[in-house]
Design a protein around this motif. Structure first.
Motif, PDB file in Angstrom:
ATOM      1  N   CYS A   1      -4.166  -4.694  -2.693  1.00 42.45           N
ATOM      2  CA  CYS A   1      -4.301  -3.238  -2.728  1.00 42.45           C
ATOM      3  C   CYS A   1      -4.798  -2.804  -4.099  1.00 42.45           C
ATOM      4  O   CYS A   1      -4.332  -3.315  -5.125  1.00 42.45           O
ATOM      5  N   ILE A   2      -5.734  -1.842  -4.110  1.00 48.52           N
ATOM      6  CA  ILE A   2      -6.292  -1.307  -5.344  1.00 48.52           C
ATOM      7  C   ILE A   2      -6.211   0.214  -5.269  1.00 48.52           C
ATOM      8  O   ILE A   2      -6.609   0.800  -4.258  1.00 48.52           O
ATOM      9  N   PRO A   3      -5.700   0.888  -6.309  1.00 45.10           N
ATOM     10  CA  PRO A   3      -5.633   2.354  -6.265  1.00 45.10           C
ATOM     11  C   PRO A   3      -7.018   2.969  -6.107  1.00 45.10           C
ATOM     12  O   PRO A   3      -7.968   2.575  -6.783  1.00 45.10           O
ATOM     13  N   GLY A   4      -7.132   3.935  -5.202  1.00 44.38           N
ATOM     14  CA  GLY A   4      -8.395   4.630  -4.961  1.00 44.38           C
ATOM     15  C   GLY A   4      -8.276   6.106  -5.278  1.00 44.38           C
ATOM     16  O   GLY A   4      -7.250   6.588  -5.778  1.00 44.38           O
ATOM     17  N   GLY A   5      -9.325   6.855  -4.974  1.00 51.83           N
ATOM     18  CA  GLY A   5      -9.338   8.271  -5.287  1.00 51.83           C
ATOM     19  C   GLY A   5      -8.360   9.076  -4.462  1.00 51.83           C
ATOM     20  O   GLY A   5      -7.647   9.935  -4.981  1.00 51.83           O
ATOM     21  N   GLU A   6      -8.284   8.808  -3.152  1.00 45.97           N
ATOM     22  CA  GLU A   6      -7.408   9.563  -2.260  1.00 45.97           C
ATOM     23  C   GLU A   6      -6.162   8.785  -1.851  1.00 45.97           C
ATOM     24  O   GLU A   6      -5.143   9.378  -1.520  1.00 45.97           O
ATOM     25  N   CYS A   7      -6.268   7.456  -1.842  1.00 51.91           N
ATOM     26  CA  CYS A   7      -5.135   6.637  -1.431  1.00 51.91           C
ATOM     27  C   CYS A   7      -5.347   5.229  -1.969  1.00 51.91           C
ATOM     28  O   CYS A   7      -6.367   4.927  -2.585  1.00 51.91           O
TER      29      CYS A   7
ATOM     30  N   GLN B   1       0.862  -1.181   0.000  1.00 45.38           N
ATOM     31  CA  GLN B   1       0.000   0.000   0.000  1.00 45.38           C
ATOM     32  C   GLN B   1       0.899   1.231   0.000  1.00 45.38           C
ATOM     33  O   GLN B   1       1.455   1.619   1.020  1.00 45.38           O
ATOM     34  N   GLN B   2       1.038   1.856  -1.166  1.00 45.37           N
ATOM     35  CA  GLN B   2       1.994   2.953  -1.310  1.00 45.37           C
ATOM     36  C   GLN B   2       1.554   4.206  -0.578  1.00 45.37           C
ATOM     37  O   GLN B   2       2.365   4.866   0.086  1.00 45.37           O
ATOM     38  N   THR B   3       0.278   4.562  -0.715  1.00 45.56           N
ATOM     39  CA  THR B   3      -0.234   5.745  -0.019  1.00 45.56           C
ATOM     40  C   THR B   3      -1.366   5.316   0.903  1.00 45.56           C
ATOM     41  O   THR B   3      -2.094   4.383   0.599  1.00 45.56           O
ATOM     42  N   PRO B   4      -1.482   5.959   2.093  1.00 46.83           N
ATOM     43  CA  PRO B   4      -0.765   7.172   2.487  1.00 46.83           C
ATOM     44  C   PRO B   4       0.558   6.951   3.237  1.00 46.83           C
ATOM     45  O   PRO B   4       1.300   7.903   3.438  1.00 46.83           O
ATOM     46  N   ASP B   5       0.875   5.725   3.659  1.00 46.68           N
ATOM     47  CA  ASP B   5       1.976   5.552   4.610  1.00 46.68           C
ATOM     48  C   ASP B   5       3.066   4.588   4.166  1.00 46.68           C
ATOM     49  O   ASP B   5       3.929   4.240   4.971  1.00 46.68           O
ATOM     50  N   SER B   6       3.041   4.108   2.916  1.00 47.11           N
ATOM     51  CA  SER B   6       4.057   3.177   2.414  1.00 47.11           C
ATOM     52  C   SER B   6       4.197   1.964   3.336  1.00 47.11           C
ATOM     53  O   SER B   6       5.207   1.776   4.022  1.00 47.11           O
ATOM     54  N   ILE B   7       3.162   1.127   3.334  1.00 47.82           N
ATOM     55  CA  ILE B   7       3.129  -0.046   4.211  1.00 47.82           C
ATOM     56  C   ILE B   7       3.057  -1.319   3.366  1.00 47.82           C
ATOM     57  O   ILE B   7       2.269  -1.408   2.423  1.00 47.82           O
ATOM     58  N   ILE B   8       3.890  -2.288   3.708  1.00 52.27           N
ATOM     59  CA  ILE B   8       3.795  -3.631   3.127  1.00 52.27           C
ATOM     60  C   ILE B   8       3.026  -4.484   4.121  1.00 52.27           C
ATOM     61  O   ILE B   8       3.399  -4.584   5.288  1.00 52.27           O
ATOM     62  N   TRP B   9       1.949  -5.104   3.644  1.00 49.52           N
ATOM     63  CA  TRP B   9       1.094  -5.919   4.509  1.00 49.52           C
ATOM     64  C   TRP B   9       1.371  -7.393   4.272  1.00 49.52           C
ATOM     65  O   TRP B   9       1.515  -7.833   3.130  1.00 49.52           O
ATOM     66  N   PHE B  10       1.415  -8.153   5.375  1.00 49.72           N
ATOM     67  CA  PHE B  10       1.675  -9.594   5.317  1.00 49.72           C
ATOM     68  C   PHE B  10       0.579 -10.326   6.086  1.00 49.72           C
ATOM     69  O   PHE B  10       0.188  -9.895   7.174  1.00 49.72           O
ATOM     70  N   VAL B  11       0.111 -11.436   5.529  1.00 45.45           N
ATOM     71  CA  VAL B  11      -0.813 -12.307   6.256  1.00 45.45           C
ATOM     72  C   VAL B  11      -0.020 -13.493   6.781  1.00 45.45           C
ATOM     73  O   VAL B  11       0.633 -14.202   6.012  1.00 45.45           O
ATOM     74  N   ARG B  12      -0.057 -13.677   8.115  1.00 47.49           N
ATOM     75  CA  ARG B  12       0.637 -14.803   8.727  1.00 47.49           C
ATOM     76  C   ARG B  12      -0.246 -16.040   8.659  1.00 47.49           C
ATOM     77  O   ARG B  12      -1.463 -15.938   8.544  1.00 47.49           O
ATOM     78  N   ASP B  13       0.360 -17.220   8.737  1.00 46.99           N
ATOM     79  CA  ASP B  13      -0.393 -18.462   8.553  1.00 46.99           C
ATOM     80  C   ASP B  13      -1.435 -18.704   9.639  1.00 46.99           C
ATOM     81  O   ASP B  13      -2.327 -19.543   9.463  1.00 46.99           O
ATOM     82  N   ASP B  14      -1.351 -17.976  10.760  1.00 48.94           N
ATOM     83  CA  ASP B  14      -2.375 -18.129  11.801  1.00 48.94           C
ATOM     84  C   ASP B  14      -3.475 -17.076  11.690  1.00 48.94           C
ATOM     85  O   ASP B  14      -4.324 -16.968  12.578  1.00 48.94           O
ATOM     86  N   GLY B  15      -3.461 -16.273  10.604  1.00 51.19           N
ATOM     87  CA  GLY B  15      -4.519 -15.297  10.379  1.00 51.19           C
ATOM     88  C   GLY B  15      -4.238 -13.921  10.923  1.00 51.19           C
ATOM     89  O   GLY B  15      -5.094 -13.036  10.848  1.00 51.19           O
ATOM     90  N   LEU B  16      -3.036 -13.696  11.460  1.00 51.96           N
ATOM     91  CA  LEU B  16      -2.684 -12.370  11.960  1.00 51.96           C
ATOM     92  C   LEU B  16      -2.179 -11.515  10.796  1.00 51.96           C
ATOM     93  O   LEU B  16      -1.495 -12.015   9.891  1.00 51.96           O
TER      94      LEU B  16
END
Length: 576
Positions: A369-375, A324-339
């Protein structure tokens, strides 16, 4: 096992030469190979016209290519190239080709036309559709075959039900690239330049022909992903490779160069690109690495990104990731236990900040992640009570209006006048929910009969109801350097701390999760008005502060309100 696969049959197709007086029939007819040409020439004395036509397989009609008029002794010749990818039939016809002007003279000078095509190897393609016996199958001709005679030059397609299909795909230098099938795990196939459905080659080979090559690694490690930068980066289960034409040249069949960069290996989870860097889960799925070109090393190299938070991956691995590039440049990970794990990743500022997220009575399954209007909008598949749901994780509300803050999960917003209860909460039946009404946090309630009661006397205008979210910050053990050594083994006491907040209200603080005190916010607001969101520095006293060798500060937000902590400055009293 060959049903559905392709087979290529190669024959030598001979040159064809036709000579005669053209008329309205197709007596002068030859077949022309793809990329080859037909040569047409007239001789002798004649007047009238003749036409060159080609057969369109799609419309099943003859199409006019060129018409040539003539008078008496003038001779003509021209060449027409077959631009198609298959054999095309050409013919010469005429509505008027008069040779009587030479009647009674030397018959060898009577007018005629020649039509010639040139021979070469040619490969046709058949898709196998039905198995009959070990020596006989039926198929559909996808590209015209040069002959029905037996041939010893043939080849099956590299992809099929039995051989497997590519595991990675992408684009590079205007080519469509596939890589890593079951039978050929280290091979990649690229299309012709600008012709994404064409993986053929010419005779002789030219630079824009399709490229097929195999990585020359020391181990058989399958290609799992690809990323296109200045070079094509192929990530395998055992290492990372770059593919190029060498020395800044474009990739061609004659100069394909593959070079190993590192030997880390990638898991089955697709990597993400952040600027000019690749972030991926290492082969076992429990180490996150980045990869970028290093001028010092003159190769692609990177770092271990979870070195300081390996406890988040102990006994677990990553099963999905997105950026997720905007707003905070975060890489999201799903752990195998659902966290759900987040990595705030800003390489330019050397920021690598990990955080974990959970949903009450649910587990994360996948994210994108999908580009949106604001982020960039973050979507997730979650599993709750055995059912799968698609949800969108909203971005933080940046305004400072208390009534419009929505910090609940799976919630709903109700607007109106004199709202005393919220109904229709069937999906939250039996759950304890958080409530924010006109900017005031009400006591949590259990949903019964699909509703919650706000007040019997006082009504509200804007109400947010949903599952509560607890957000917690816990610092690392606070240590500092003293004149006579480190404070790590000495007792210390934290009596006060200054915290810099932005648009914040609510929350608890302390040194132990079992004993937290409430942060006081109310200032000059009128009676009945919600407390404003606070931005600035707030000094907080720790009433239960004691002496201990290990001191960790805890700030917790348990209300459906925003909290942004920009800085924490503790006042530390060292002891012996």
């Amino acid at each position: 096992d060959n049903i559905g696969s392709l087979i290529e049959l190669t024959h030598y197709k001979k040159s064809e030469y036709k000579k005669g007086v053209p008329d309205t029939t197709d007596a002068l007819l030859v077949s022309c190979l793809p990329g080859s040409s037909v040569y047409v020439e007239s001789f002798g004395f004649w007047k009238g016209n003749f036409s060159l036509e080609k057969y369109n397989e799609n419309s099943s009609m003859w199409e006019l290519v060129r018409t040539q008029d003539g008078n008496h002794s003038q001779n003509y010749n021209f060449t027409e190239k077959n631009e198609e990818e298959y054999i095309v039939r050409y013919r010469v016809t005429s509505t008027e080709f008069d040779t009587t002007i030479w009647s009674g003279e030397n018959e060898k000078q009577t007018g005629y036309v020649t039509l010639q095509s040139f021979g070469n190897d040619y490969s046709g393609i058949i898709k196998i559709t039905e198995y009959i016996s070990g020596k006989k199958v039926k198929g559909k001709v996808l590209r015209t075959i040069g002959s029905t005679d037996a041939t010893q030059i043939w080849a099956f397609s590299p992809w099929s039900r039995s051989k497997g299909y590519p595991t990675a795909a992408g684009f590079f230098e205007d080519r469509l690239v596939f890589a890593g099938s079951t039978r050929y795990p280290q091979t990649f196939w690229s299309s012709k330049v600008g012709d994404y459905y064409n993986f053929g080659t010419s005779t002789p080979v030219v630079d824009d022909d399709a490229v097929t090559a195999t990585l020359n690694g020391g181990q058989m490690n399958g290609i799992k992903a690809m990323v296109a930068f200045g070079e094509l980066i192929l990530l395998t289960s055992g290492g990372e490779y770059k593919v190029s034409g060498g020395q800044g040249k474009a990739l061609t069949p004659s100069n394909t160069l593959s070079q190993a960069q590192e030997y880390r290996g990638i898991s089955d989870v697709l990597p993400v690109t952040v600027g000019s860097r690749i972030v991926f889960a290492q082969q076992q799925g429990n180490i996150i690495r980045d990869l970028a070109y290093s001028y010092e090393a003159d190769k692609y190299t990177g770092d271990d990104l979870n070195l300081l938070c390996s406890h988040l991956f102990d006994g677990h691995k990553v099963v999905a990731m997105t950026y997720q590039q905007t707003p905070d440049s975060i890489i999201w990970f799903v752990r195998d236990d659902g966290l759900l794990l987040g990595l705030t990743y800003i390489k330019e500022q050397d920021i690598y900040a990990w955080h974990k997220h959970s949903i009450k009575n649910a587990r994360f399954v996948n994210v994108c992640c999908i580009p949106g209007g604001e982020c960039d909008e973050l979507y997730a598949v979650i599993e709750r009570n055995g059912q799968y749901e698609n949800v969108m994780l909203e971005k933080r509300n940046d305004n400072d209006v208390p009534e419009e803050q929505i910090y609940v999960d799976d919630g709903i917003t109700v607007r109106g006048s004199d709202i005393k209860e919220v109904t229709g909460l069937t999906w939250l039946e039996g759950e304890t929910v958080a409530i924010l009404a006109d900017g005031n946090a009400l006591p949590q309630q259990k949903v019964e009969g699909g509703k919650v009661t706000l007040s019997e006397k006082h009504g509200y205008s804007v109400v947010h109801v949903g599952l509560p979210i607890d957000a917690v910050i816990k610092t690392l053990p606070i240590e500092f350097q003293m004149q006579d050594g480190s404070s790590i083994s000495r007792k210390k006491r934290i009596g006060n701390l200054s915290v810099l907040f932005k648009n914040t209200r609510g929350g608890l603080y302390g040194l132990s999760e079992e004993k937290l005190d409430e942060i006081k916010w109310r200032d000059t607001e009128a009676y009945g008005q919600p407390t404003k969101l606070f931005t600035g520095k707030k000094k907080i006293v720790l009433p239960a502060a004691g002496w201990d060798e290990t001191q960790q500060l805890i700030i917790k937000q348990d209300a459906p309100l925003p909290m942004t902590v920009l800085a924490i400055v503790p006042e530390i009293v060292p002891g012996g």
